[in-house]
Scaffold this active site. Structure first.
Site, PDB file in Angstrom:
ATOM      1  N   CYS A  45       0.873  -1.170  -0.044  1.00 30.16           N
ATOM      2  CA  CYS A  45       0.101   0.034  -0.039  1.00 30.16           C
ATOM      3  C   CYS A  45       0.938   1.260   0.027  1.00 30.16           C
ATOM      4  O   CYS A  45       0.343   2.389  -0.256  1.00 30.16           O
ATOM      5  CB  CYS A  45      -0.898  -0.007   1.268  1.00 30.16           C
ATOM      6  SG  CYS A  45      -0.147   0.111   2.838  1.00 30.16           S
ATOM      7  N   GLY A  46       2.064   1.077   0.233  1.00 27.82           N
ATOM      8  CA  GLY A  46       3.049   2.342   0.187  1.00 27.82           C
ATOM      9  C   GLY A  46       3.635   2.487   1.574  1.00 27.82           C
ATOM     10  O   GLY A  46       4.849   3.207   1.731  1.00 27.82           O
TER      11      GLY A  46
END
Length: 247
Positions: free
Chosen positions: A228-229
């Site tokens: 998701c980062g």
């Protein structure tokens, strides 16, 4: 505070031979009040929450609430917070879900990875970056495991993400280690585990494991991405770091 070179020297000479509890103890001694723990209240989150708070009971526990989590996640979070007496710090995007959808649409429904990345930045990455700043964090304990994604296979127990040191005490654990720990301390899996989920995030981007899935993370983000980062490098090339080339 020590620099990364010193941390890596400690890792090479000592931490490789330490168990997860000893690594948490080292992190507390090394980083002191700058140490925080993150959680998603996911399938196996009880392991890290219990493991770390046995060593550092009042450690700030950062939970990024996207506003799109399953009902079961909110209930699981409440139960674990009470049972473990967590010093829970909840962070959310300044853009409400309704406002985001009005301005940008349902980004998670897009067939473009870029739309997912935009969603993840607004709802997850920005709130986490703000939490690290506001809490004065210098080091971040996370429950990453090398067998979860291709990116995580490249990690060491101690790494650096921007100006923050990342420590992953259970990096080399496998599913059997998680199971043994949960059994040993009578800790629960997330309620959706019993419905076939092996990884759970937002309700719209998580599903049960299927026979054709090659990894747990294939059940997230409709298989379009693995990260998701939150655990990718936050650098001037951030857009590139959130690109599908990291998946």
């Amino acid at each position: 505070m020590i620099d990364l070179k010193q941390a890596n020297q400690a890792l090479e000479t000592d931490l490789h031979h330490k168990d997860a509890t000893q690594i948490v103890t080292w992190a507390q001694a090394t980083f002191g009040p700058g140490l925080i723990l993150s959680t998603s209240f996911g399938i196996q989150s009880a392991v890290m929450l219990h493991l770390v708070t046995q060593v550092v009971p009042q450690i700030p526990v950062v939970w990024v609430d996207t506003g799109y989590l399953p009902v079961e996640t909110y209930q699981f979070a409440e139960a674990l917070t009470q049972r473990l007496q967590l010093n829970l710090q909840v962070y959310q995007s300044p853009i409400s879900p309704a406002r985001m959808e009005a301005l940008y649409g349902k980004l998670w429904a897009s067939q473009e990875v870029e739309a997912f990345n935009k969603y993840d930045y607004m709802r997850k990455v920005e709130p986490m970056q703000r939490a690290l700043r506001e809490l004065g964090a210098t080091a971040w304990l996370a429950g990453l495991r090398a067998d979860q994604t291709d990116h995580r296979k490249t990690l060491d127990v101690v790494t650096q993400q921007g100006d923050i040191y990342k420590i992953s005490p259970i990096l080399n654990w496998h599913a059997r280690d998680i199971y043994k720990y949960l059994q040993a301390y009578d800790l629960p899996y997330h309620p959706l585990f019993d419905k076939g989920y092996v990884s759970v995030g937002d309700w719209h981007s998580s599903r049960p494991l299927m026979a054709e899935d090659e990894s747990d993370r294939d059940t997230r983000f409709r298989g379009m991405k693995q990260e998701c980062g939150l655990h990718l490098p936050q650098t001037p090339g951030e857009a590139e770091s959130l690109d599908s080339s990291y998946l």
